[in-house]
Design a protein around this motif. Structure first.
Motif, PDB file in Angstrom:
ATOM      1  N   ARG A   5       1.056  -1.133   0.085  1.00 52.49           N
ATOM      2  CA  ARG A   5      -0.155  -0.054   0.261  1.00 52.49           C
ATOM      3  C   ARG A   5       0.707   1.197   0.247  1.00 52.49           C
ATOM      4  N   LYS A   6       2.173   1.482   0.871  1.00 50.03           N
ATOM      5  CA  LYS A   6       3.081   2.062   1.070  1.00 50.03           C
ATOM      6  C   LYS A   6       3.731   3.043  -0.553  1.00 50.03           C
ATOM      7  N   ARG A   7       3.638   1.929  -1.387  1.00 44.28           N
ATOM      8  CA  ARG A   7       4.219   1.658  -2.589  1.00 44.28           C
ATOM      9  C   ARG A   7       3.645   1.663  -3.467  1.00 44.28           C
ATOM     10  N   ARG A   8       2.099   1.186  -3.126  1.00 43.25           N
ATOM     11  CA  ARG A   8       0.565   1.632  -3.575  1.00 43.25           C
ATOM     12  C   ARG A   8       0.306   0.993  -5.368  1.00 43.25           C
ATOM     13  N   PHE A   9       0.855  -0.386  -5.178  1.00 48.23           N
ATOM     14  CA  PHE A   9       0.793  -1.475  -6.321  1.00 48.23           C
ATOM     15  C   PHE A   9       0.456  -2.341  -5.710  1.00 48.23           C
ATOM     16  N   LEU A  10      -0.120  -3.730  -6.866  1.00 55.16           N
ATOM     17  CA  LEU A  10      -0.318  -5.044  -6.275  1.00 55.16           C
ATOM     18  C   LEU A  10       0.448  -5.778  -7.062  1.00 55.16           C
ATOM     19  N   PHE A  11       1.185  -6.934  -7.821  1.00 56.96           N
ATOM     20  CA  PHE A  11       1.278  -7.659  -7.795  1.00 56.96           C
ATOM     21  C   PHE A  11       1.148  -9.371  -8.421  1.00 56.96           C
ATOM     22  N   LEU A  12       0.230  -9.310  -9.322  1.00 56.96           N
ATOM     23  CA  LEU A  12      -0.531 -10.593  -9.374  1.00 56.96           C
ATOM     24  C   LEU A  12       0.654 -11.545 -10.227  1.00 56.96           C
ATOM     25  N   ARG A  13       1.013 -12.720  -9.611  1.00 53.55           N
ATOM     26  CA  ARG A  13       1.433 -13.434 -10.447  1.00 53.55           C
ATOM     27  C   ARG A  13       0.700 -15.103 -11.319  1.00 53.55           C
ATOM     28  N   ILE A  14       1.569 -14.622 -12.312  1.00 52.27           N
ATOM     29  CA  ILE A  14       0.802 -15.578 -13.589  1.00 52.27           C
ATOM     30  C   ILE A  14       1.670 -16.446 -13.872  1.00 52.27           C
TER      31      ILE A  14
END
Length: 108
Positions: A5-14
């Motif tokens: 949340r601090k860096r404002r990202f969500l990485f979804l692993r495929i």
């Protein structure tokens, strides 16, 4: 899935899209204190990662899984950059077939 949340990202692993390499890169370059949650990547995470941050969804969780398990709220998506690496489905199928063939030949 890796959330900051601090860096404002969500990485979804495929699967089969270099998600392990990208996850390693994130763990090497984003301090533990800036990671909110991750899933299924214990074997590549820094030993400093707090195990309480690990959630109980699989490594290749979908956005539906993340929302359904209340890891994030839908309203938070407006404030996050969501990253997903996609791959040509035929290439992905051939890679998986090659991998299984390699496993089979090693077992002989």
């Amino acid at each position: 899935m890796i959330l900051s949340r601090k860096r404002r990202f969500l990485f979804l692993r495929i699967p089969k899209t270099a998600s392990t390499s990208l996850s390693r890169h994130i763990f090497d370059h984003v301090p533990d204190t800036e990671l909110d949650s991750y899933s299924g990547v214990d074997h590549i995470s820094s030993s400093l990662i707090n195990p309480l941050k690990k959630n109980n969804i699989g490594p290749h969780a979908t956005l539906y899984n993340i929302l359904n398990n209340r890891i994030i709220e839908e309203s938070e998506l407006d404030n996050l950059n969501v990253y997903v690496v996609m791959r040509d489905p035929i290439d992905r199928f051939l890679s998986a077939a090659h991998f299984l063939n390699h496993l089979e030949s090693e077992q002989k």
